[in-house]
Design an enzyme around this catalytic site. Structure first.
Site, mmCIF file in Angstrom:
data_model
loop_
_atom_site.group_PDB
_atom_site.id
_atom_site.type_symbol
_atom_site.label_atom_id
_atom_site.label_comp_id
_atom_site.label_asym_id
_atom_site.label_seq_id
_atom_site.Cartn_x
_atom_site.Cartn_y
_atom_site.Cartn_z
ATOM 1 N N HIS A 91 1.071 -1.255 -0.010
ATOM 2 C CA HIS A 91 -0.121 0.056 0.026
ATOM 3 C C HIS A 91 0.882 1.345 0.004
ATOM 4 O O HIS A 91 0.285 2.292 -0.035
ATOM 5 C CB HIS A 91 -0.884 0.256 1.041
ATOM 6 C CG HIS A 91 -1.953 -1.156 1.183
ATOM 7 N ND1 HIS A 91 -3.145 -0.768 0.770
ATOM 8 C CD2 HIS A 91 -1.813 -2.155 1.704
ATOM 9 C CE1 HIS A 91 -3.911 -2.111 1.043
ATOM 10 N NE2 HIS A 91 -3.075 -3.035 1.464
ATOM 11 N N LYS A 95 -8.928 13.773 4.692
ATOM 12 C CA LYS A 95 -7.910 12.599 4.700
ATOM 13 C C LYS A 95 -6.985 12.702 5.871
ATOM 14 O O LYS A 95 -6.777 13.875 6.305
ATOM 15 C CB LYS A 95 -7.283 12.366 3.355
ATOM 16 C CG LYS A 95 -6.780 13.774 2.791
ATOM 17 C CD LYS A 95 -6.129 13.647 1.279
ATOM 18 C CE LYS A 95 -7.274 13.764 0.308
ATOM 19 N NZ LYS A 95 -7.052 12.470 -0.372
ATOM 20 N N ARG A 96 -5.991 11.840 6.024
ATOM 21 C CA ARG A 96 -5.172 11.868 6.954
ATOM 22 C C ARG A 96 -4.096 13.043 6.403
ATOM 23 O O ARG A 96 -3.833 13.282 5.371
ATOM 24 C CB ARG A 96 -4.111 10.747 7.007
ATOM 25 C CG ARG A 96 -4.789 9.538 7.771
ATOM 26 C CD ARG A 96 -5.095 10.027 9.069
ATOM 27 N NE ARG A 96 -3.939 10.107 9.852
ATOM 28 C CZ ARG A 96 -3.319 9.203 10.730
ATOM 29 N NH1 ARG A 96 -3.916 8.069 11.051
ATOM 30 N NH2 ARG A 96 -2.232 9.387 11.126
ATOM 31 N N LYS A 144 0.207 14.407 0.926
ATOM 32 C CA LYS A 144 -1.101 14.852 0.135
ATOM 33 C C LYS A 144 -1.501 16.224 -0.102
ATOM 34 O O LYS A 144 -2.410 16.643 -0.446
ATOM 35 C CB LYS A 144 -2.183 14.188 1.479
ATOM 36 C CG LYS A 144 -1.946 12.691 1.612
ATOM 37 C CD LYS A 144 -3.075 12.289 2.738
ATOM 38 C CE LYS A 144 -2.858 10.671 3.129
ATOM 39 N NZ LYS A 144 -3.546 9.795 1.977
ATOM 40 N N THR A 178 -8.980 6.267 -1.912
ATOM 41 C CA THR A 178 -10.176 5.802 -1.908
ATOM 42 C C THR A 178 -11.305 6.677 -1.869
ATOM 43 O O THR A 178 -12.255 6.564 -2.072
ATOM 44 C CB THR A 178 -10.332 4.317 -1.028
ATOM 45 O OG1 THR A 178 -9.711 4.923 0.228
ATOM 46 C CG2 THR A 178 -9.596 3.211 -1.410
ATOM 47 N N LYS A 210 -15.052 7.708 -3.283
ATOM 48 C CA LYS A 210 -16.165 7.941 -2.604
ATOM 49 C C LYS A 210 -16.868 9.170 -3.164
ATOM 50 O O LYS A 210 -18.231 9.340 -3.283
ATOM 51 C CB LYS A 210 -16.073 7.913 -1.036
ATOM 52 C CG LYS A 210 -15.531 6.369 -0.545
ATOM 53 C CD LYS A 210 -14.784 6.800 0.751
ATOM 54 C CE LYS A 210 -14.300 5.314 1.046
ATOM 55 N NZ LYS A 210 -13.306 5.280 2.033
HETATM 56 C C1 26Q Z 1 3.583 0.665 10.081
HETATM 57 C C2 26Q Z 1 4.381 0.420 11.117
HETATM 58 C C3 26Q Z 1 4.471 0.813 12.278
HETATM 59 C C4 26Q Z 1 3.356 1.507 12.742
HETATM 60 C C5 26Q Z 1 2.556 1.871 11.822
HETATM 61 C C6 26Q Z 1 2.526 1.477 10.344
HETATM 62 C C7 26Q Z 1 1.700 1.816 9.528
HETATM 63 C C8 26Q Z 1 0.298 1.907 9.887
HETATM 64 C C9 26Q Z 1 -0.669 2.108 8.568
HETATM 65 C C10 26Q Z 1 2.024 2.121 8.073
HETATM 66 C C11 26Q Z 1 0.937 2.458 7.048
HETATM 67 C C12 26Q Z 1 -0.485 2.368 7.419
HETATM 68 C C13 26Q Z 1 -1.352 2.710 6.539
HETATM 69 C C14 26Q Z 1 -1.114 2.858 5.324
HETATM 70 C C15 26Q Z 1 -2.453 3.426 4.395
HETATM 71 O O1 26Q Z 1 -3.216 3.610 4.750
HETATM 72 N N1 26Q Z 1 -2.199 3.515 3.132
HETATM 73 C C16 26Q Z 1 -3.219 4.041 2.300
HETATM 74 O O2 26Q Z 1 -3.724 2.494 1.600
HETATM 75 C C17 26Q Z 1 -4.825 2.951 0.885
HETATM 76 C C18 26Q Z 1 -5.489 1.470 0.565
HETATM 77 O O3 26Q Z 1 -4.831 0.831 -0.377
HETATM 78 C C19 26Q Z 1 -4.504 3.594 -0.241
HETATM 79 O O4 26Q Z 1 -5.849 4.088 -1.009
HETATM 80 C C20 26Q Z 1 -3.718 4.891 0.204
HETATM 81 O O5 26Q Z 1 -3.304 5.371 -0.987
HETATM 82 C C21 26Q Z 1 -2.580 4.599 0.923
HETATM 83 O O6 26Q Z 1 -1.772 5.735 1.485
#
Ligand code: 26Q
Length: 803
Positions: free
Chosen positions: A352, A543-544, A549, A651, A655
């Site tokens: 991702h 969004k985040r 972004k 995503t 929406k």
């Molecule tokens: C990793 C290690 C330690 C702590 C936290 C994390 C961590 C947690 C969450 C790393 C990444 C995330 C989340 C990533 C994320 O939400 N990515 C998004 O995924 C969506 C679904 O595929 C995409 O549409 C987005 O583009 C992408 O940013």
């Protein structure tokens, strides 16, 4: 008030209220009615749930297992009732009891067990899996505290603990009988026969907590199985009796720490020991559960790949690859090479992100101390991998170093993405561009070695939650125009395009949009005392908060627009409302500063009488799934403006389009495919492409010259840098603005003029309402392909082999 006793459902809800919630109708508060309603609906779901399990068992069906550290499922009541097709019935039953369904739906807490896109995708996938009648389990952690609650204090983000379980959780079933031992640390010994034995130094018990997931039309009910942690000896009575009351409970406290809180960072790998413990805890429990079920149903562990497809949602559960190997080799006594074939045939891995700082790797000493046996297995896999790689023509030392599961540059680390890549038979990206970039960048060398592994599965969203439930007005309009086929097949939405030019349909479309905007305006008035004009263009970025972004690009353009409106009040400005919402990782300094800037700009703009209501700016606190469900149906313009090449898919973009907002966006992630589906004439695209960004980063980009060459941008940057929006602390944004001058990694300056020009195209378009509405309708009609049903069908056919 109709008589409750005449309505059998009302009678059951009342009975539940009395006998299971323990309240009578007079004393019941809204939370009691909510609990009674959920428990009653849940009873009806259970029959389908058990039938679903029985059917899959009887058919000897292959099951799908979705392993994810995040499931951002939000509220469940409205979704469950709607998917069962019982909304009118439940509404009437509650009304006969003097209770408003919408009101109690609104007090259900969001299950916020995720950060953002990746977690919400997992939730949409669970719903689509049930809808497509595929036997599937989601596996994750039952965090006691999910994503933090965000408060805005004087413009700054403040993080408060989230407490979704405060009133209990009537949806879940704890399964004390489905419990597994999960060990950490200790040492490993081998006997003369080569049999390896791991003696962990500590252990916790993982206990399953199940939530039913209802598919559309209630066809199938699947299970979301979240693990909670229990100490083996929850209270040490010997210690307690000796007077050490805290020490007696320490084991339980330590076990609970595993499931205490979701890591609130979505784009930096925290690298903390507790995170690795969480990852192993849930991966181990899930793999043990899958293996136990397989052996119980099918007897022979060797047939696992025929009966189980395990999908890894990013690398967070990648240690599951080593865990399955451990169970196969150490417990089932399968030879290493045979175990490796079983493992690869069972796992799929979804990537991702390409952001280097988000790629997980663990310091080798930490990994070895916590998981000594897994470390040996990782070494053994790596030896095999590198041996094979060496045989391939053109693989040199540089390639070997890139392929290795161990990063040897500097402090040695275990690379979880490489482990997931080699341990899976399929590695997929989440949008076409992202998948191509995976091949060219992070996985270039592994891709050369295994050229058929990487494949694309463009993300999707469930149209049930993101259209039918959040936007009943638009859903009704579409039904009137094209009939009901789209309710079961989102691609049938394409027929709605034939009505784009119909003045009557446009008028109804506008009435629906306006009603959604009025509802949002009312809501925002309630939560933040804001007064907004529902006839303005609602321009939304939710969004985040992350630099890639580019909320900063939007804010700087807002500052420039503010300046322009004041300098040229005579021009034909289109009234705009700029909405922002989103959470920043607690440790992400610049992201928090961007939130403060949005609030500083909002305060200044909103209180300036010279803009005359032409521009309003608001940062809405505590963005979550439920807030998205209110904002998205009310949006006119969807901001999808990431630096090209950096947003894997997005995503939210899907929406908004599904709810009839036009997109202003870069050629990034799924925006590219959205443009292809809605037509280039119905979307506003601007800015550098991913290739152009890469070329600029390669050398020769001078942001200072770019800023100085753009009067509008220079003025906006200077205003922010010199404290125009922060008179109480004029230097607050100095460093943030200097970052733009110095390197501008995210190409804010490079894209600014193109973005501002695109916004003026939006103004012109909005001024021609019939043209705008036609385009909005074409967006709704065009994005049926982005249903998560389509995505899941592709996974099922091409990765899991279950359709
Ligand atoms: C990793 C290690 C330690 C702590 C936290 C994390 C961590 C947690 C969450 C790393 C990444 C995330 C989340 C990533 C994320 O939400 N990515 C998004 O995924 C969506 C679904 O595929 C995409 O549409 C987005 O583009 C992408 O940013």
């Amino acid at each position: 008030m109709p008589n409750a006793t005449e309505d059998p459902l009302a009678a059951r809800i009342l009975d539940t209220l009395i006998h299971r919630v323990g309240k009578d109708a007079k004393a019941a508060r809204p939370h009691d009615w909510l609990a009674a309603t959920i428990l009653t609906v849940r009873d009806d779901i259970i029959d389908r749930w058990m039938a679903s399990t029985r059917e899959a068992h009887a058919a000897g069906a292959k099951r799908v297992y979705y392993l994810s550290l995040e499931f951002l499922i939000g509220r469940l009541l409205r979704d469950a009732i709607a998917n069962l097709g019982r909304t009118p019935e439940v509404t009437a039953a509650l009304a006969s009891l003097g209770v408003d369904l919408a009101e109690i739906e609104e007090i259900e807490p969001d299950a916020a067990l995720g950060n953002g896109g990746l977690g919400r995708l997992a939730a949409c996938f669970m719903e689509s899996l049930a809808t497509l009648e595929l036997p599937a389990y989601g596996y994750g952690i039952r965090y006691m505290n999910g994503m933090f609650r965000q408060r805005i204090d004087d413009g700054w983000q403040v993080e408060l603990p989230e407490t979704w379980l405060a009133h209990g959780n009537p949806w879940e079933f704890e399964r004390r009988e489905s419990a597994y031992f999960v060990g950490f640390g200790g040492d490993v010994a081998a006997n003369e026969a080569g049999q390896v034995h791991w003696s962990p130094a500590e252990a916790v018990e993982a206990v399953a907590v199940d939530t039913p997931v209802v598919g559309w039309r209630g066809k199938r009910v699947n299970t979301l199985r979240l693990w909670t942690a229990v100490a083996f000896d929850p209270i040490r009575l010997d210690q307690f009796n000796a007077g050490d009351h805290e020490g007696a409970l320490a084991g339980q406290v330590r076990a609970e720490s595993l499931v205490r809180v979701l890591y609130p960072a979505d784009s930096t790998a925290a690298g903390q020991e507790l995170r690795l413990r969480q990852e192993y805890f849930f991966s181990s429990a899930s793999i043990q559960d899958i293996v136990r079920r397989h052996v119980q149903y099918f007897g022979d562990i060797r047939t696992l790949p025929d009966k189980a497809a395990i999908q890894l949602n990013d690398t967070h559960p990648a240690v599951a690859v080593a865990e399955l190997m451990r169970l196969l080799v150490d417990h089932h006594e399968i030879a290493f090479d045979a175990a490796w074939e079983i493992t690869k045939a069972t796992f799929g891995y979804t990537n991702h992100t390409l952001l280097p700082e988000a790629l997980e790797s663990w310091p080798l000493p930490l990994f070895e101390r916590l998981l000594p046996r897994h470390m040996q297995i990782v070494y053994a896999i790596n030896a095999k991998l590198l041996r094979e790689a060496r045989k391939v023509e053109g693989v040199d030392d540089r390639a070997i170093a890139a392929i290795s599961l161990i990063d040897e540059g500097g402090e040695r680390r275990v690379r979880m993405a490489n482990l997931a890549f080699v341990g899976a038979h399929s590695v997929n990206g989440v949008a076409a561009l992202h998948t191509e970039l995976m091949k060219q960048t992070v996985f270039a060398d592994l891709h050369r070695l295994y050229p058929t592994k990487i494949n694309n599965k463009t993300n999707g969203i469930t149209p049930r939650r993101w259209l039918f439930e959040c936007n009943p007005g638009l859903t009704a309009l579409i039904r009137d125009c094209i009939g009901d086929a789209f309710l079961d097949d989102a691609s049938a939405l394409s027929a709605f395009a034939d009505h784009a030019g119909d003045a009557q349909v446009q008028e109804r479309f506008d009435a629906v949009k306006r009603a959604n905007k009025v509802a949002l305006v009312d809501h925002l008035k309630g939560v933040m005392g804001l007064r907004l004009d529902p006839d303005a263009l609602f321009d939304v970025q939710i969004k985040r908060i992350h630099e890639y972004k580019r909320q900063l690009l939007n804010i700087l353009e807002t500052v420039a627009l503010y300046d322009q409106i004041r300098s040229h009040p005579e021009r034909d400005w289109q009234p705009r409302v700029k909405l922002f919402a989103g959470k920043a990782a607690s440790s992400y300094h610049n992201a928090k500063l961007i939130i403060k800037l949005a609030n500083d700009v909002a305060r200044r703009v909103n209180s300036d009488p010279s803009v005359g209501g032409l521009l309003k700016v608001a940062f809405v606190p505590n963005y979550n799934v439920s807030l998205a469900e209110k904002i998205i149906p009310a949006a006119d313009l969807s901001e999808q403006i990431s630096t090209a090449g950096m947003e894997a898919s997005g995503t939210g973009n899907m929406k908004f389009a599904l709810n009839g907002a036009l997109t202003i966006g870069t050629l990034d992630g799924a925006n590219i495919e959205i443009r292809d589906y809605v037509g280039a004439d119905n979307i506003v695209i601007f800015g550098l492409t991913a290739d152009e960004v890469a070329a600029k980063r390669g050398g020769g980009y001078e942001p200072r010259a770019v800023i100085e060459a753009s009067r509008e941008l220079a003025q906006a940057v200077n205003a922010v840098a010199s404290g125009v929006f922060s008179p109480d602390d004029p230097n607050r944004y100095k460093d943030l603005m200097n970052g733009l001058y110095d390197h501008d990694w995210f190409m804010v300056a490079a894209d600014f003029d193109a973005y501002a020009a695109a916004q003026r195209r939006v103004d012109g378009w909005w001024d021609d309402q019939p043209a705008w509405r036609a385009a909005a309708i074409r967006n709704v009609a065009g994005v049926g392909w982005f249903s998560s049903d389509r995505t899941i069908r592709e996974y099922a056919e091409q990765i899991w082999g279950v359709m």
